[in-house]
Design an enzyme around this catalytic site. Structure first.
Site, short mmCIF file in Angstrom:
data_model
loop_
_atom_site.label_atom_id
_atom_site.label_comp_id
_atom_site.label_asym_id
_atom_site.label_seq_id
_atom_site.Cartn_x
_atom_site.Cartn_y
_atom_site.Cartn_z
N CYS A 199 0.84 -1.21 0.00
CA CYS A 199 0.00 0.00 0.00
C CYS A 199 0.88 1.25 0.00
O CYS A 199 1.61 1.48 -0.96
CB CYS A 199 -1.00 -0.04 1.16
SG CYS A 199 -2.34 1.17 0.95
N HIS B 140 -4.10 -4.87 -0.32
CA HIS B 140 -3.70 -5.41 0.98
C HIS B 140 -3.73 -6.93 0.93
O HIS B 140 -4.80 -7.53 1.08
CB HIS B 140 -4.63 -4.89 2.08
CG HIS B 140 -4.39 -3.46 2.40
ND1 HIS B 140 -3.47 -3.06 3.34
CD2 HIS B 140 -4.89 -2.32 1.87
CE1 HIS B 140 -3.42 -1.74 3.39
NE2 HIS B 140 -4.29 -1.27 2.50
N GLU C 146 -2.91 -9.01 3.09
CA GLU C 146 -3.35 -9.57 4.38
C GLU C 146 -4.87 -9.54 4.54
O GLU C 146 -5.40 -10.11 5.47
CB GLU C 146 -2.66 -8.83 5.54
CG GLU C 146 -3.15 -7.42 5.82
CD GLU C 146 -2.56 -6.32 4.94
OE1 GLU C 146 -2.01 -6.63 3.86
OE2 GLU C 146 -2.66 -5.14 5.32
#
Lengths: 268, 222
Positions: B102, B204, B206
């Protein structure tokens, strides 16, 4: 693409928005257990929130919303524990809401792994809270949840699960929330919630056309067609439901398959 | 930062790397320069069984075999914090794999329109704001389709078109020399980039379901 489709309608030059429409199961949590209020009164137990959340992520849910309705002073602690447990085990974004009144509540939930927080009555009582949260954490972290109910022809913001009417007109309030720094609006129609008769598409369309932040539709989902309708008729960004998912009346993989058949962009 | 998801460096032994038949997985260091929450990232690494530790000061930098630069918030502010950490020179000189996530990816570019900030300049591309003229909601938030057309180790094993989760208002311009995967939000932009040993992803990983976890796993094996 076959030729018969071509003759019907010209294809749009560009897709309206390339983002996938999001399907969001909502989990109401009390004392660490999932519940779903039928019209927010009669509560039934639908299991362990983390287990349920994991199942939804495996099924292809795009995001999760947890609303903590624990009423005791232990709530903050149980919310943090829930958020940590979810962040450890779930690989999709999630929002946590319920009784967040202070910047410090939001801060502790962010650090526990929440992607967004949802505020409702705290924002109505103190609209500056929206500005403060957006300034502290960025607007993408701030979801303003709005419960609306029709009173003598006017949509008014309601609090406490629809029991308390305010003087705020829903559309005006949502505009104000956006201007103050809301990153997303979660709009629940209390007239439709629990009815399983479909989303409030006319209100949702009206609101969605006037704001430039994402809108999540909530209240009234009863079958797959309701989800097709809400996306086709209102172009909202996401649709949220609880009991139809919790009790397996709608399975997310087949819901998404149907949406895709209707040319609605989804993540499969 | 929450401490209970991190590993204690004093008890952590990096696995051997490079020998035939052994997994080429060296210790992953997360550059901990105070830009944003990393609980979800460490949780994803834990779920994938990828060993990692925090790099809190520049003396710890060389212990690691690969690096993640996380980051959320303002790119200019993040750059300032990174400078204050004293790790900029180490990051610029390393030959080991680096992954920016990011804002961490945006730091790899030379400039951001966010605060007109000068950044690391690893890749000669710019970070720009989504134009209002696109008539699309900003920040770009949600699941968007990412196309990786170039065969590469980061997207190995993933479909050529896969949805990933994005939350950002600024984007890195598309550049055929450095764009590893692209996405479209009114304009085609770099969803992932690569320059030598430097990688970046705008989304992202994750938070991007199994596809995102695969990206992290792939990076841990580069």
């Amino acid at each position: 693409m076959n030729i018969s489709n071509l003759s019907k309608e010209p294809l749009p030059v560009k897709a309206k928005a390339p983002l996938a429409k999001r399907i969001i199961p909502c989990l109401d949590v009390k004392d660490g257990r999932t519940v779903k209020g039928v019209n927010f009164v009669d509560l039934r137990d639908a299991g362990d929130p983390v287990e349920l959340a994991w199942q939804y992520s495996q099924q292809g849910a795009d995001e999760l919303v947890f609303l903590d309705i624990t009423a005791t002073h232990e709530r903050r602690k149980t919310m943090v524990e829930l958020v940590k447990a979810v962040a450890r085990q779930i690989n999709i974004p999630f929002t946590i809401g319920g009784g967040i009144n202070e910047i410090s509540d939001a801060d502790i939930l962010l650090n526990a792994g929440a992607d967004k927080i949802s505020i409702n009555s705290a924002a109505v009582r103190n609209p500056d809270f929206i500005d403060e949260l957006a300034a502290a954490f960025g607007k993408q972290f701030v979801v303003v949840a709005v419960d609306t109910k029709l009173v003598e022809g006017t949509n008014l913001v309601h609090l406490n699960g629809g029991r308390i009417a305010t003087e705020f007109e829903t559309e005006k309030w949502i505009k104000e929330a956006e201007e103050r720094g809301a990153g997303e609006i979660l709009l629940t129609s209390m007239d439709h919630d629990g009815t399983k008769a479909g989303f409030d598409n006319s209100l949702l369309k009206k609101i969605n056309d006037t704001i430039s932040i994402p809108l999540i539709a909530s209240g009234g989902a009863g079958n797959v067609q309701h989800f097709i309708d809400v996306f086709e008729k209102t172009n909202v960004d996401a649709a949220l439901a609880a009991s139809v998912f919790h009790y397996g009346e709608i399975l997310i993989p087949s819901l998404k398959e149907e949406l895709r058949k209707h040319n609605i962009e989804v993540r499969l | 930062m929450s401490g209970d998801n991190t590993q204690d460096l004093s008890t952590y032994t990096p696995p051997l790397r490079g020998s035939a038949g052994q997994e080429r997985s060296g210790a992953l260091g997360i550059i901990n320069y105070g830009a944003g929450n990393i609980f979800s990232l460490t949780a994803a690494l834990n779920r994938q069984g990828i060993p990692y530790a925090m790099i809190n000061s520049v003396d710890e930098f060389d212990k690691f075999e690969r690096y993640i630069i996380p980051g959320v918030g303002h790119a200019g502010a993040a750059m300032q914090k990174l400078e204050e950490s004293g790790m900029v020179a180490k990051i610029l000189n390393t030959k080991k794999p680096v992954l920016g996530i990011c804002v961490g990816m945006q730091l790899l570019t030379e400039f951001s329109e966010e605060g007109n900030s000068k950044l690391l300049g690893v890749a000669p591309v710019k970070t720009r704001l989504f134009s209002e003229n696109l008539k699309l909601k900003v920040p770009h938030t949600g699941w968007n389709k990412v196309s990786s057309t170039i065969d590469n180790e980061l997207f190995k094993g993933l479909d050529q078109e896969t949805h990933f989760y994005f939350v950002h208002s600024f984007f890195i311009e598309f550049n055929p020399n450095f764009t590893l995967a692209s996405a479209d939000y009114g304009i085609q932009f770099s969803a992932a980039l690569k320059k030598d040993n430097y990688y970046g992803v705008q989304f992202h990983p994750e938070k991007s379901g199994e596809a995102g976890e695969k990206i992290l796993k792939n990076f841990s094996l580069i």
